[in-house]
Design an enzyme around this catalytic site. Structure first.
Site, short mmCIF file in Angstrom:
data_model
loop_
_atom_site.label_atom_id
_atom_site.label_comp_id
_atom_site.label_asym_id
_atom_site.label_seq_id
_atom_site.Cartn_x
_atom_site.Cartn_y
_atom_site.Cartn_z
N ASN A 181 -65.15 -73.03 -6.60
CA ASN A 181 -65.14 -74.44 -6.98
C ASN A 181 -66.57 -74.90 -7.26
O ASN A 181 -67.51 -74.12 -7.14
CB ASN A 181 -64.54 -75.30 -5.87
CG ASN A 181 -63.03 -75.14 -5.74
OD1 ASN A 181 -62.32 -75.02 -6.73
ND2 ASN A 181 -62.54 -75.11 -4.52
N HIS B 12 -54.96 -76.61 -10.12
CA HIS B 12 -55.84 -76.24 -11.23
C HIS B 12 -55.08 -76.19 -12.56
O HIS B 12 -55.35 -75.35 -13.41
CB HIS B 12 -56.52 -74.89 -10.97
CG HIS B 12 -57.39 -74.87 -9.75
ND1 HIS B 12 -58.68 -75.36 -9.74
CD2 HIS B 12 -57.14 -74.47 -8.48
CE1 HIS B 12 -59.19 -75.23 -8.54
NE2 HIS B 12 -58.28 -74.70 -7.74
N TYR C 125 -52.78 -65.98 -4.90
CA TYR C 125 -53.13 -66.12 -6.31
C TYR C 125 -52.42 -65.09 -7.18
O TYR C 125 -51.85 -65.42 -8.21
CB TYR C 125 -54.64 -66.05 -6.48
CG TYR C 125 -55.32 -67.37 -6.21
CD1 TYR C 125 -56.05 -68.02 -7.17
CD2 TYR C 125 -55.20 -67.99 -4.96
CE1 TYR C 125 -56.67 -69.24 -6.92
CE2 TYR C 125 -55.80 -69.20 -4.70
CZ TYR C 125 -56.53 -69.83 -5.68
OH TYR C 125 -57.12 -71.04 -5.41
#
Length: 484
Positions: free
Chosen positions: A129, A56, A339
């Site tokens: 997404n 990303h 993350y």
């Protein structure tokens, strides 16, 4: 220089006398190390780019708000859904997945759809997404999958052999591959695509009762996609096409919006549903669990500074608020760690204190120190817990709710391994024109693969999803259908 013009200063606030010439020994130099302004400029310049995201990397973002349109407090006590009409500010980052920071916006790739809600009980990040499923269902495979999407370590070129070898050995990817290679793999703009939380999450109401939930953002602009030849031309002529489109639309007052709906599943259904509801490579049938409207998301303000807001924004599926919790989805479980850890590496341990990430509600922690600590670091207040100094304390009312687990500690797969029904159903839902484009796209993507063994293995998956699907791709590649 007029007296009212601002003075240029160093980063420590001292006025700069000359910003055109470095301090040298005479007109020819050499340059003197005592020119601290020069050293500061060069040193800062070398550090102007934080490491780009591993995935990303290329993205665009905007500010906006979420407004509740339906009362769902019987399902969740999350404050952002507390009452009809309530508005919560938010920031959204859209992105491509596999490409580097300078890659094109219009390549065939899933799009990241990450939303940061600045709720009055802390930030809530919904990191999904533009597809309802993913390529894999266990986080242990994620680094390997992303490696296949990156560049070959010797040639530094994209490697279709790795891509299709991995997919052909990971049949759970077939559903997402079918979506990616369909028309939906090339959204016309970021405004003309849906968004999904993808994973299964848990909602808990004020009485402690829980349900499983999936999120669906439906674009109110309508879904529009690009023809492959148009996408290719845009990739060459204007690689920032999506970024430009989003910025100009908002700048001109054409504010994009999405309707947020959810699917809700009773907890007990997870043990009997025909697909494992925590497998992110599968969807829940909307006939079984219809969409329920929650609210509306509107993007109405562009960032003032791309780096400060879009690049430094950090999202984690583990950023929860009371009333919203994790499920045992194995892919989600890995992301809960990965993350946040990526942000601590990329932006720093205090990334949550940056303006774009800072909660709008009060923050009281015992975290101290770390690079780029921008506040008073807790001053002289108590810095441990439990304590008898009246420091912030836990609130039992906000404990997460339990769910039952069981079985031996072991490396085990999901019990359900039907990877073909849903891709086959999707293929059969497409029109003949859509199927033809899907087959052409897959054939074109697989032709560079050097190994016929890989091609045949992947064709076998398409065939099991739908015989016509496999036969048409085999014919396009000039190969036979693998024997059972």
């Amino acid at each position: 220089m007029s007296e009212d013009k601002k003075k240029l200063t160093t980063s420590w606030g001292a006025p700069v006398g000359d910003n055109q010439n470095s301090i040298t020994a005479g007109s020819r130099g050499p340059t003197l190390i005592q020119d601290v302004h020069l050293l500061e400029k060069l040193a800062h310049f070398n550090r102007e780019r934080v490491p780009e995201r591993v995935v990303h990397a290329k993205g665009a973002g905007a500010h906006g708000y979420f407004e509740v349109t339906q009362d769902l407090t019987s399902y969740t006590k999350a404050s952002l859904f507390a009452e009809v009409g309530k508005r919560t500010p938010l920031f959204v980052r859209f992105s491509t997945v596999a490409g580097e920071n300078g890659s094109s916006d219009t390549v065939r790739d899933p799009r990241g759809f990450a939303v940061k809600f600045y709720t009055d009980e802390g930030n809530y990040d919904l990191v999904g997404n533009n597809t309802p499923v993913f390529f894999i269902r266990d986080a242990i495979k994620f680094p390997d999958f992303i490696h296949t999407q990156k560049r070959h370590p010797q040639t530094h070129l994209k490697n279709p052999n790795a891509v299709w070898d991995f997919w052909s050995l990971s049949p759970e990817s077939l559903h997402q591959v079918t979506i990616l290679m369909s028309d939906r793999g090339l959204p016309a703009t970021l405004r003309h695509m849906h968004g999904f939380g993808s994973h299964t999450f848990k909602w808990v109401n004020a009485e402690g009762q829980g349900v499983w939930v999936k999120y669906h953002f439906k674009t109110e602009q309508g879904v529009q996609n690009l023809a492959p030849e148009v996408a290719a031309k845009l990739a060459a002529d204007n690689p920032d096409y999506h970024t430009e489109d989003l910025f100009h639309a908002i700048d001109q007052g054409d504010f994009p919006s999405w309707k947020l709906s959810v699917q809700i599943m009773p907890l007990e259904d997870a043990d009997s549903y025909r697909f494992d509801p925590f497998d992110v490579t599968k969807v829940w049938s909307q006939k079984d669990y219809p969409l329920i409207e929650v609210g509306r998301m509107v993007l109405d303000r562009n960032p003032e500074n791309y780096f400060a807001e879009v690049e430094q924004a950090t999202f984690s599926p583990g950023t929860f608020v009371p009333g919203i919790e994790a499920s045992p989805d194995k892919m989600l479980q890995g992301r809960l760690f990965a993350y946040g850890d990526a942000h601590r590496y990329r932006v720093g341990a205090n990334h949550q204190s940056l303006p774009i990430n800072r909660p709008h509600s009060e923050v009281n922690t015992y975290q101290r120190d770390g690079q780029m600590r921008a506040d008073n670091n807790g001053g002289g207040s108590v810095y441990y817990e439990p304590n008898s100094a009246g420091g912030p304390a836990e609130s039992a009312a906000h404990k997460t709710s339990p769910y039952e687990v069981g079985g031996a500690a072991d490396s085990v797969a999901y019990d359900h391994n039907d990877h073909y029904t849903q891709p086959g159903d999707l293929y059969r839902l497409l029109s003949e024109e859509e199927r033809t484009r899907l087959v052409q796209t897959i054939v074109g993507a697989m032709q560079p693969v050097e190994s016929d063994e890989i091609k045949r293995r992947q064709i076998g998956h398409f065939y099991q999803a739908d015989p016509e699907y496999g036969i048409r791709i085999a014919e396009g590649l000039g190969l036979s259908i693998p024997e059972e």
